[in-house]
Design an enzyme around this catalytic site. Structure first.
Site, PDB file in Angstrom:
ATOM      1  N   ASP A   1      43.252  37.902  42.187  1.00  0.00           N
ATOM      2  CA  ASP A   1      42.238  38.769  42.771  1.00  0.00           C
ATOM      3  C   ASP A   1      42.958  40.087  42.936  1.00  0.00           C
ATOM      4  O   ASP A   1      43.818  40.217  43.826  1.00  0.00           O
ATOM      5  CB  ASP A   1      41.779  38.242  44.131  1.00  0.00           C
ATOM      6  N   HIS A   2      42.673  41.053  42.088  1.00  0.00           N
ATOM      7  CA  HIS A   2      43.543  42.224  42.056  1.00  0.00           C
ATOM      8  C   HIS A   2      43.530  43.018  43.359  1.00  0.00           C
ATOM      9  O   HIS A   2      44.455  43.761  43.645  1.00  0.00           O
ATOM     10  CB  HIS A   2      43.253  43.115  40.837  1.00  0.00           C
TER      11      HIS A   2
ATOM     12  N   HIS B   1      36.782  39.726  45.999  1.00  0.00           N
ATOM     13  CA  HIS B   1      37.353  40.871  46.718  1.00  0.00           C
ATOM     14  C   HIS B   1      36.836  41.013  48.159  1.00  0.00           C
ATOM     15  O   HIS B   1      37.619  41.188  49.094  1.00  0.00           O
ATOM     16  CB  HIS B   1      37.047  42.182  45.990  1.00  0.00           C
TER      17      HIS B   1
HETATM   18  C1  BG6 Z   1      36.389  44.065  39.318  1.00  0.00           C
HETATM   19  C2  BG6 Z   1      34.927  43.969  39.015  1.00  0.00           C
HETATM   20  O1  BG6 Z   1      36.899  42.833  39.733  1.00  0.00           O
HETATM   21  O2  BG6 Z   1      36.587  45.016  40.352  1.00  0.00           O
HETATM   22  C3  BG6 Z   1      34.364  45.328  38.637  1.00  0.00           C
HETATM   23  O3  BG6 Z   1      34.728  43.062  37.949  1.00  0.00           O
HETATM   24  C4  BG6 Z   1      34.667  46.344  39.700  1.00  0.00           C
HETATM   25  O4  BG6 Z   1      32.962  45.258  38.411  1.00  0.00           O
HETATM   26  C5  BG6 Z   1      36.147  46.332  40.026  1.00  0.00           C
HETATM   27  O5  BG6 Z   1      34.296  47.606  39.204  1.00  0.00           O
HETATM   28  C6  BG6 Z   1      36.449  47.216  41.205  1.00  0.00           C
HETATM   29  O6  BG6 Z   1      37.831  47.311  41.356  1.00  0.00           O
HETATM   30  P1  BG6 Z   1      38.504  48.610  41.944  1.00  0.00           P
HETATM   31  O7  BG6 Z   1      39.959  48.276  41.977  1.00  0.00           O
HETATM   32  O8  BG6 Z   1      38.167  49.732  41.024  1.00  0.00           O
HETATM   33  O9  BG6 Z   1      37.899  48.790  43.314  1.00  0.00           O
END
Ligand code: BG6
Length: 514
Positions: free
Chosen positions: A201-202, A264
């Protein structure tokens, strides 16, 4: 005065002497011709190399069905690296020498065997000590068969604390509901031990998200206030101005509840609401987060609309530019009912949070890019000041700005200078870019580093992924009842649909302005 690594004269590698150092390894990326490899993995791996956070003894094999070879893949990698800030052409040339490509039919054991042979050869050439990271950057529908095949030909096997090691990284979405996530976990855990599994989960790799734990547990002043006696409610916002880009195929089957909330948003909530772990250690940390998600109250079926609002964007203007409605995006079916916005009210049934609502909202094509967690403290109950009622004082709000303008801010009331008794709301705070004279590590760089070090803390455990899906799947089952009569129901460039206001206004509160 803030001390940075530079002030303290520690290089990143010395820093790792206190922790687990990155080990030599080979990395194989399945789905290497895709967007994720291009946007996140190659840049993240290069940053590690640039920052000397990856051992010199490593190699990367890209694999996909696409019929490329080493030369084509290296060419692509070099184009990706040209766009990077940390550009250093000599270093890039060195990095590229660690990169290979092999096309493979994942259903064909012969093709996988030839991949295994290549890995063996490269392992000797690059002295990678037979440690391997398998990175599954393919859709989750492909994982199951691939994992089984890899196990059959002996490329992966179950082991615990073994050397050489095998780690397997899985991208989100991890399944599409509770049932599919359970099935996926079963297949994976037939072939691998949970200690080998890294579910990404980045958001957990973001510096600002990791700081939540430090902020809460390395400072004394807030933790005593961190409960229902002092906190009125919490708002978590993840708003994007982007639409679905070129991802219609994925997004239309997914929608924002699966794309952002199951992972997230619930992770952010868990970090804010968790109890203090007894030690800074992966299992204990993940146990505490899990307890939060398990304590979330199921949404009452009779009151769905008081707790959930869904939306889909129509056309509009973003930063002065006209943008099309969701259903007009390339590849989206014209009558699609997929939600691109959701707002949720969440209650946590435990002694710390009983009665404190957490309002979450996330959507595409909103007014402003902003990811923020705002802790709204209770207002002063009684005003001692003549002519100033207690509800005239703004509440203290502690904001964790995750992105952009990363920082932490606390609003408070102050006396407006002059003979009259007036107050004004001010902010105490810091921005990372001003306070720390260093660039923030990207989430992927951090997570890839942890894979090479065998640190699972910032990855999602089997039970957490299932607990999150359990909550979201129950909502998905009621989705039809939740769909408004008319879609689209919000304009691109706005703050989302009207029905999202209801879930917070009915409690006498309002969404945070940005
Ligand atoms: C991803 C989703 O996990 O997270 C995307 O699949 C989303 O739809 C993105 O845009 C948002 O990540 P960040 O790091 O740009 O807030």
């Amino acid at each position: 005065m803030i001390k940075t690594n530079a002030d303290l004269n520690i290089t990143p590698c010395e820093y790792f002497h206190h922790e687990k150092a990155p080990e030599p390894c080979g990395i194989i990326i399945f789905g290497a011709s895709g967007d994720l490899t291009h946007r996140k993995l190659i840049p993240g791996l290069y940053d590690l190399y640039h920052d000397k956070l990856i051992s010199e003894d490593f190699f990367i094999v890209g694999s996909a069905r696409t019929r490329w070879n080493d030369k084509i893949f290296r060419q692509r990698v070099s184009e990706i690296l040209k766009e990077k800030e940390k550009s250093d052409s000599a270093l890039q040339k060195k990095f590229i020498k660690h990169i290979y490509y092999r096309s493979a039919e994942y259903s064909d054991p012969e093709s996988l065997r030839s991949l295994a042979a290549l890995m063996k050869e490269l392992n000797i050439k690059h002295k990678a000590k037979e440690n391997i990271i398998f990175y599954f950057a393919t859709p989750s529908s492909v994982y199951c068969e691939l994992i089984q095949k890899l196990a059959q030909i002996g490329m992966i096997s179950k082991m615990k604390n073994a050397k050489p090691w095998i780690h397997a990284v899985f991208e989100k979405p991890f399944g599409c509901d509770l049932e599919s996530a359970r099935k996926l976990n079963k297949v994976i855990l037939n072939a691998l031990d949970e200690t080998q599994v890294y579910r990404i989960d980045h958001y957990l790799g973001k510096e600002t998200v990791q700081n939540i734990l430090i902020f809460r547990f390395a400072n004394n002043i807030f933790e005593t206030l961190w409960n229902r006696h002092y906190i009125d409610h919490v708002q978590i916002t993840a708003s994007e101005i982007l639409g679905i880009e070129h991802r219609a195929g994925y997004y239309d089957k997914t929608g924002v509840l699966r794309d952002m909330f199951q992972n997230h948003m619930l992770q952010l909530l868990a970090l804010i609401a968790m109890e203090r772990p007894t030690k800074f250690e992966s299992e204990e940390y993940r146990n505490q987060k899990l307890k939060v998600v398990e304590a979330i109250r199921a949404i009452p079926k009779g009151k769905l609309h008081d707790f959930i609002a869904l939306g889909q964007y129509g056309s509009g203007k973003i930063a002065g530019r006209k943008v099309p409605a969701y259903v007009k995006e390339k590849g989206v079916p014209p009558h699609s009912k997929t939600e691109t916005f959701a707002a949720l009210k969440i209650l946590i049934d435990n002694p710390r949070w009983r009665g404190v609502p957490f309002y979450l909202r996330s959507g595409k094509r909103l007014n402003h890019p902003m990811t923020e967690i705002a802790i709204h403290f209770k207002r002063v109950e009684h005003s001692i000041f003549p002519h100033l009622k207690s509800d005239q004082f703004g509440p203290n709000v502690l904001s964790f700005r995750i992105h952009p303008d990363e920082g932490i801010f606390l609003s408070f009331e102050a006396k407006y200078p002059g003979p009259k008794l007036h107050t004004a709301s001010l902010n105490l705070g810091f921005k990372y870019k001003d306070a720390f004279k260093t660039t923030l590590m990207s989430a992927y760089e951090r997570l890839l580093l942890d894979c090479t070090r065998g640190d699972q803390m910032l990855f999602v455990r089997e039970d957490m992924v299932e607990a999150s899906w359990k909550f979201i799947t129950a909502i998905l089952k009621e989705r039809k009842k939740l769909l408004p009569r008319v879609f689209p129901n919000y304009q691109s460039g706005s703050w989302g649909p009207q029905n999202a206001n209801k879930i917070i206004n009915q409690d006498g509160r309002r969404w945070q302005d940005f």
